[in-house]
Design a protein around this motif. Structure first.
Motif, PDB file in Angstrom:
ATOM      1  N   ASP A   1       0.946  -1.156   0.097  1.00 55.05           N
ATOM      2  CA  ASP A   1       0.100  -0.186   0.131  1.00 55.05           C
ATOM      3  C   ASP A   1       0.702   1.266   0.067  1.00 55.05           C
ATOM      4  OD1 ASP A   1      -1.930   1.974   0.309  1.00 55.05           O
ATOM      5  OD2 ASP A   1      -2.565   1.132   2.160  1.00 55.05           O
TER       6      ASP A   1
ATOM      7  N   GLY B   1       0.218   6.960  -5.155  1.00 58.60           N
ATOM      8  CA  GLY B   1      -1.142   6.983  -4.757  1.00 58.60           C
ATOM      9  C   GLY B   1      -1.837   5.732  -5.227  1.00 58.60           C
TER      10      GLY B   1
ATOM     11  N   PRO C   1       4.284  10.806  -4.371  1.00 57.10           N
ATOM     12  CA  PRO C   1       3.396   9.863  -3.970  1.00 57.10           C
ATOM     13  C   PRO C   1       2.630   9.053  -5.349  1.00 57.10           C
ATOM     14  CG  PRO C   1       2.970  11.501  -2.436  1.00 57.10           C
ATOM     15  CD  PRO C   1       3.904  12.165  -3.752  1.00 57.10           C
TER      16      PRO C   1
ATOM     17  N   ARG D   1       6.772   9.207   4.292  1.00 53.56           N
ATOM     18  CA  ARG D   1       6.216   9.678   3.196  1.00 53.56           C
ATOM     19  C   ARG D   1       7.145   9.657   1.837  1.00 53.56           C
ATOM     20  NH1 ARG D   1       5.199  13.845   7.175  1.00 53.56           N
ATOM     21  NH2 ARG D   1       2.953  14.579   7.455  1.00 53.56           N
TER      22      ARG D   1
ATOM     23  N   THR E   1      -0.700   4.214  -1.087  1.00 56.57           N
ATOM     24  CA  THR E   1      -1.667   5.286  -1.179  1.00 56.57           C
ATOM     25  C   THR E   1      -1.688   6.336  -0.376  1.00 56.57           C
ATOM     26  OG1 THR E   1      -3.294   3.857   0.269  1.00 56.57           O
ATOM     27  CG2 THR E   1      -3.464   3.411  -1.943  1.00 56.57           C
ATOM     28  N   LYS E   2      -1.014   6.334   0.717  1.00 57.16           N
ATOM     29  CA  LYS E   2      -0.940   7.456   1.870  1.00 57.16           C
ATOM     30  C   LYS E   2       0.338   7.095   2.621  1.00 57.16           C
ATOM     31  CE  LYS E   2      -3.851   4.416   5.019  1.00 57.16           C
ATOM     32  NZ  LYS E   2      -3.715   3.074   4.053  1.00 57.16           N
ATOM     33  N   PRO E   3       0.896   8.085   3.242  1.00 58.32           N
ATOM     34  CA  PRO E   3       2.039   7.981   4.093  1.00 58.32           C
ATOM     35  C   PRO E   3       1.878   6.856   5.276  1.00 58.32           C
ATOM     36  CG  PRO E   3       1.312  10.340   4.047  1.00 58.32           C
ATOM     37  CD  PRO E   3       0.196   9.389   3.550  1.00 58.32           C
TER      38      PRO E   3
ATOM     39  N   LYS F   1       5.609   9.429  10.513  1.00 56.31           N
ATOM     40  CA  LYS F   1       4.827   9.350   9.312  1.00 56.31           C
ATOM     41  C   LYS F   1       6.016   9.164   8.233  1.00 56.31           C
ATOM     42  CE  LYS F   1       0.218  11.526   9.481  1.00 56.31           C
ATOM     43  NZ  LYS F   1      -0.821  12.311   8.836  1.00 56.31           N
TER      44      LYS F   1
ATOM     45  N   GLU G   1       2.233   5.483   8.845  1.00 54.58           N
ATOM     46  CA  GLU G   1       2.224   5.821  10.372  1.00 54.58           C
ATOM     47  C   GLU G   1       2.845   4.631  10.884  1.00 54.58           C
ATOM     48  OE1 GLU G   1      -1.084   8.007  11.832  1.00 54.58           O
ATOM     49  OE2 GLU G   1      -1.856   8.665   9.739  1.00 54.58           O
TER      50      GLU G   1
END
Length: 272
Positions: free
Chosen positions: A9, A28, A26, A22, A11-13, A20, A15
């Motif tokens: 995945d 996405g 990205p 990053r 799609t996002k930072p 986070k 955590e």
């Protein structure tokens, strides 16, 4: 190839423990390993390092001598910055180059082992006969090294290293754009951009490490300061200049066969 097709995945930072992780650019979407390398995804690399675990990551790093001064006949050998504690977060950040700091010579020696069939040879300034024995030791399997030659060539052909591609020299390499460490943590405004390359990648003979300290974007680089825009072109121009002097004749009719990996790279319908 089956393991390389596993997707992660992005799609996002990511955590983890209040932090986070990053990506600079990205994607996405979910990425497999070749795509993660081509797009330089910290998020995916951190997940892969997490899956490998501390023991394997630390063993590999020590095998590449990242935990000691580099082996070479010089007194001025800098010590690397080795993690004081190697927990889960450190393991994930080491996966994409944070949490640990090594010299360019460390990097060149490790890269050589990764592409030469998997054998780590201590760096030397002494000219040795071609068949001379040394205390080289296996760090990667021959199969892993062969796969890395394919992946590193793909990064230059289809990824962030495109501007390092010197036609006919079969350059393979990897970008690295690291935020500079300082008092209180990493700087968001200052970077060190690095491109590490080997050529010719179908039979590697030479390693180049191009590193720029605090590069600034210009109109020529689209105001980008990452390694793909700043350090990679240095590699291309260097290879084009020194290749003939080293007796390497550019040949556009031979290359690393990456055909089995190309289907793993996603492309939008109707175009490349």
């Amino acid at each position: 190839v089956r393991n390389l097709a596993i997707r992660y995945d992005a799609t996002k930072p990511l955590e983890i423990a209040g932090f986070k992780i990053r990506d600079t650019h990205p994607a996405g979407r979910w990425l497999n390993t070749p795509e993660a390398l081509v797009h330089s995804s910290n998020v995916v690399t951190a997940q892969i390092a997490d899956n490998l675990g501390r023991e394997k990551m630390e063993k590999m790093s020590r095998g590449l001598e990242f935990d000691r001064r580099p082996s070479i006949e010089l007194g001025e050998r800098a010590k690397p910055i080795w993690p004081k504690s190697w927990g889960r977060v450190t393991n994930m950040t080491v996966g994409y180059g944070h949490g640990i700091s090594v010299t360019p010579l460390h990097l060149a020696s490790a890269f050589a082992a990764m592409v030469n069939g998997g054998i780590f040879h201590p760096a030397t300034l002494l000219k040795r006969p071609v068949n001379a024995k040394d205390n080289g030791r296996r760090v990667f399997s021959a199969a892993t090294s062969a796969r890395m030659r394919q992946l590193l060539r793909m990064i230059v052909v289809d990824g962030t290293g495109k501007k390092a591609d010197a036609e006919g020299y079969r350059v393979g390499g990897k970008t690295g754009s690291a935020e500079k460490a300082g008092i209180g943590g990493y700087s968001r405004s200052l970077v060190v951009s690095t491109f590490v390359a080997a050529f010719p990648m179908d039979n590697p003979r030479y390693i180049i490490v191009a590193m720029l300290d605090e590069p600034r974007g210009t109109a020529e680089t689209g105001f980008q300061r990452t390694a793909g825009w700043t350090s990679a072109p240095i590699v291309r121009r260097t290879v084009q200049r020194i290749g003939p002097q080293l007796g390497i004749i550019p040949d556009t009719h031979r290359d690393v066969d990456v055909s089995e990996l190309m289907p793993l790279l996603w492309a939008p319908k109707g175009g490349g």
